[in-house]
Design a protein around this motif. Structure first.
Motif, PDB file in Angstrom:
ATOM      1  N   ARG A 104      -0.846 -34.067 -52.182  1.00  0.00           N
ATOM      2  CA  ARG A 104      -2.183 -34.171 -52.784  1.00  0.00           C
ATOM      3  C   ARG A 104      -2.267 -33.401 -54.096  1.00  0.00           C
ATOM      4  NH1 ARG A 104      -4.935 -31.910 -47.427  1.00  0.00           N
ATOM      5  NH2 ARG A 104      -3.323 -30.423 -47.997  1.00  0.00           N
ATOM      6  N   THR A 105      -1.567 -32.275 -54.160  1.00  0.00           N
ATOM      7  CA  THR A 105      -1.667 -31.399 -55.325  1.00  0.00           C
ATOM      8  C   THR A 105      -0.367 -31.297 -56.116  1.00  0.00           C
ATOM      9  OG1 THR A 105      -1.018 -29.464 -54.045  1.00  0.00           O
ATOM     10  CG2 THR A 105      -3.389 -29.970 -54.132  1.00  0.00           C
ATOM     11  N   GLY A 106       0.732 -31.738 -55.521  1.00  0.00           N
ATOM     12  CA  GLY A 106       2.032 -31.575 -56.156  1.00  0.00           C
ATOM     13  C   GLY A 106       2.586 -30.167 -55.997  1.00  0.00           C
ATOM     14  N   GLN A 107       1.920 -29.330 -55.221  1.00  0.00           N
ATOM     15  CA  GLN A 107       2.381 -27.953 -55.044  1.00  0.00           C
ATOM     16  C   GLN A 107       3.517 -27.886 -54.034  1.00  0.00           C
ATOM     17  OE1 GLN A 107      -1.451 -26.102 -54.110  1.00  0.00           O
ATOM     18  NE2 GLN A 107      -1.209 -24.947 -56.009  1.00  0.00           N
ATOM     19  N   PHE A 108       4.473 -27.011 -54.326  1.00  0.00           N
ATOM     20  CA  PHE A 108       5.577 -26.775 -53.412  1.00  0.00           C
ATOM     21  C   PHE A 108       5.854 -25.288 -53.328  1.00  0.00           C
ATOM     22  CE2 PHE A 108       7.594 -27.038 -57.521  1.00  0.00           C
ATOM     23  CZ  PHE A 108       8.506 -26.013 -57.488  1.00  0.00           C
ATOM     24  N   ARG A 109       6.543 -24.925 -52.279  1.00  0.00           N
ATOM     25  CA  ARG A 109       6.955 -23.533 -52.092  1.00  0.00           C
ATOM     26  C   ARG A 109       8.310 -23.552 -51.392  1.00  0.00           C
ATOM     27  NH1 ARG A 109       2.927 -19.539 -49.304  1.00  0.00           N
ATOM     28  NH2 ARG A 109       2.089 -19.596 -51.409  1.00  0.00           N
ATOM     29  N   ALA A 110       9.216 -22.747 -51.880  1.00  0.00           N
ATOM     30  CA  ALA A 110      10.514 -22.544 -51.237  1.00  0.00           C
ATOM     31  C   ALA A 110      10.609 -21.064 -50.889  1.00  0.00           C
ATOM     32  CB  ALA A 110      11.647 -22.952 -52.162  1.00  0.00           C
ATOM     33  N   LEU A 111      10.776 -20.792 -49.618  1.00  0.00           N
ATOM     34  CA  LEU A 111      10.816 -19.408 -49.152  1.00  0.00           C
ATOM     35  C   LEU A 111      12.156 -19.090 -48.512  1.00  0.00           C
ATOM     36  CD1 LEU A 111       7.394 -19.282 -47.268  1.00  0.00           C
ATOM     37  CD2 LEU A 111       7.883 -18.345 -49.521  1.00  0.00           C
ATOM     38  N   SER A 112      12.521 -17.834 -48.599  1.00  0.00           N
ATOM     39  CA  SER A 112      13.669 -17.310 -47.879  1.00  0.00           C
ATOM     40  C   SER A 112      13.154 -16.123 -47.079  1.00  0.00           C
ATOM     41  CB  SER A 112      14.738 -16.871 -48.872  1.00  0.00           C
ATOM     42  OG  SER A 112      15.778 -16.222 -48.191  1.00  0.00           O
ATOM     43  N   MET A 113      13.461 -16.101 -45.790  1.00  0.00           N
ATOM     44  CA  MET A 113      12.977 -15.000 -44.969  1.00  0.00           C
ATOM     45  C   MET A 113      13.923 -14.751 -43.804  1.00  0.00           C
ATOM     46  SD  MET A 113       9.710 -16.903 -43.154  1.00  0.00           S
ATOM     47  CE  MET A 113       8.843 -16.852 -44.694  1.00  0.00           C
ATOM     48  N   SER A 137      12.183 -13.878 -50.519  1.00  0.00           N
ATOM     49  CA  SER A 137      11.852 -14.378 -51.846  1.00  0.00           C
ATOM     50  C   SER A 137      11.059 -15.661 -51.716  1.00  0.00           C
ATOM     51  CB  SER A 137      13.127 -14.630 -52.666  1.00  0.00           C
ATOM     52  OG  SER A 137      13.919 -15.611 -52.039  1.00  0.00           O
ATOM     53  N   ALA A 138      10.418 -16.031 -52.816  1.00  0.00           N
ATOM     54  CA  ALA A 138       9.622 -17.262 -52.812  1.00  0.00           C
ATOM     55  C   ALA A 138       9.630 -17.875 -54.204  1.00  0.00           C
ATOM     56  CB  ALA A 138       8.188 -16.973 -52.391  1.00  0.00           C
ATOM     57  N   LEU A 139       9.687 -19.178 -54.226  1.00  0.00           N
ATOM     58  CA  LEU A 139       9.559 -19.954 -55.450  1.00  0.00           C
ATOM     59  C   LEU A 139       8.366 -20.870 -55.231  1.00  0.00           C
ATOM     60  CD1 LEU A 139      10.770 -20.932 -58.200  1.00  0.00           C
ATOM     61  CD2 LEU A 139      11.998 -22.660 -56.858  1.00  0.00           C
ATOM     62  N   GLU A 140       7.352 -20.751 -56.092  1.00  0.00           N
ATOM     63  CA  GLU A 140       6.154 -21.576 -55.972  1.00  0.00           C
ATOM     64  C   GLU A 140       5.963 -22.355 -57.257  1.00  0.00           C
ATOM     65  OE1 GLU A 140       3.220 -19.110 -53.095  1.00  0.00           O
ATOM     66  OE2 GLU A 140       3.227 -18.470 -55.187  1.00  0.00           O
ATOM     67  N   ALA A 150       7.237 -23.745 -62.247  1.00  0.00           N
ATOM     68  CA  ALA A 150       7.522 -22.897 -61.092  1.00  0.00           C
ATOM     69  C   ALA A 150       7.542 -21.429 -61.480  1.00  0.00           C
ATOM     70  CB  ALA A 150       8.855 -23.289 -60.476  1.00  0.00           C
ATOM     71  N   ASN A 151       7.278 -20.588 -60.490  1.00  0.00           N
ATOM     72  CA  ASN A 151       7.353 -19.136 -60.629  1.00  0.00           C
ATOM     73  C   ASN A 151       8.190 -18.585 -59.489  1.00  0.00           C
ATOM     74  OD1 ASN A 151       5.513 -18.749 -62.857  1.00  0.00           O
ATOM     75  ND2 ASN A 151       3.907 -19.366 -61.430  1.00  0.00           N
ATOM     76  N   TRP A 152       9.150 -17.735 -59.844  1.00  0.00           N
ATOM     77  CA  TRP A 152       9.982 -17.087 -58.841  1.00  0.00           C
ATOM     78  C   TRP A 152       9.299 -15.790 -58.452  1.00  0.00           C
ATOM     79  CZ3 TRP A 152      13.797 -18.541 -55.876  1.00  0.00           C
ATOM     80  CH2 TRP A 152      14.556 -17.580 -55.223  1.00  0.00           C
ATOM     81  N   LEU A 153       9.004 -15.648 -57.176  1.00  0.00           N
ATOM     82  CA  LEU A 153       8.324 -14.459 -56.679  1.00  0.00           C
ATOM     83  C   LEU A 153       9.291 -13.655 -55.821  1.00  0.00           C
ATOM     84  CD1 LEU A 153       5.083 -16.241 -55.486  1.00  0.00           C
ATOM     85  CD2 LEU A 153       5.484 -15.176 -57.709  1.00  0.00           C
TER      86      LEU A 153
END
Length: 157
Positions: A104-113, A137-140, A150-153
């Motif tokens: 719906r928004t095109g938003q994604f998130r890639a997480l490592s935990m 870590s997270a990439l949003e 994207a932003n690497w968090l």
């Protein structure tokens, strides 16, 4: 250790690996009843940044956020370090790679935990009795009309 004890440990490890796979696959397939069945009734679920839940609360949040939405998730558990503590208890650390996408928004998130799990053997087999996830870590970002932002968090602690 006798051969029977060694075999029992290997079988327990195998059952715990299948349990974790069933849980992660049920999350991706949006199967709330299967997610619930992976936990003991008194399980404690501690997801960093989200809070501490019991099983009913987890399934409620899961149903609201994942099941009743077009969001698609992909959970990949890796590098399990399973320690059998007794015939009926175990613990493990799992490395989780997780991606989610909202069309719906095109938003994604890639997480490592990391998952820090405790397990208990029940009448129905091994179940998760406690789990704690810690973000690494997270990439949003967003993916709209072929453009990626994207932003690497990184965690602060």
């Amino acid at each position: 250790m006798t051969i029977e004890e060694r075999l029992a440990r290997l079988e327990a490890e195998s059952e715990i690996r299948r349990l974790k796979a069933r849980y992660l696959n049920a999350c991706d397939a949006k199967q709330a009843d299967t997610v619930r069945a992976c936990f003991t009734l008194d399980a404690v679920i501690d997801f960093e940044g989200m809070g501490v839940f019991n099983v009913d609360q987890l399934v409620g949040i899961f149903t609201e956020i994942a099941v009743n939405s077009p969001i698609s998730d992909s959970h990949h558990g890796h590098n399990a370090e399973i320690e059998i503590l007794s015939a009926d208890t175990a613990k493990a650390i799992w490395n989780l790679g997780f991606t989610t996408y909202d069309p719906r928004t095109g938003q994604f998130r890639a997480l490592s935990m990391f998952y820090h799990d405790e397990y208990r053997r029940t009448e129905d087999g091994w179940r998760i009795s406690k789990t704690r996830s810690l973000a690494r870590s997270a990439l949003e970002g967003t993916a709209i009309e072929g453009k990626l932002s994207a932003n690497w968090l990184l965690p602060t602690a």
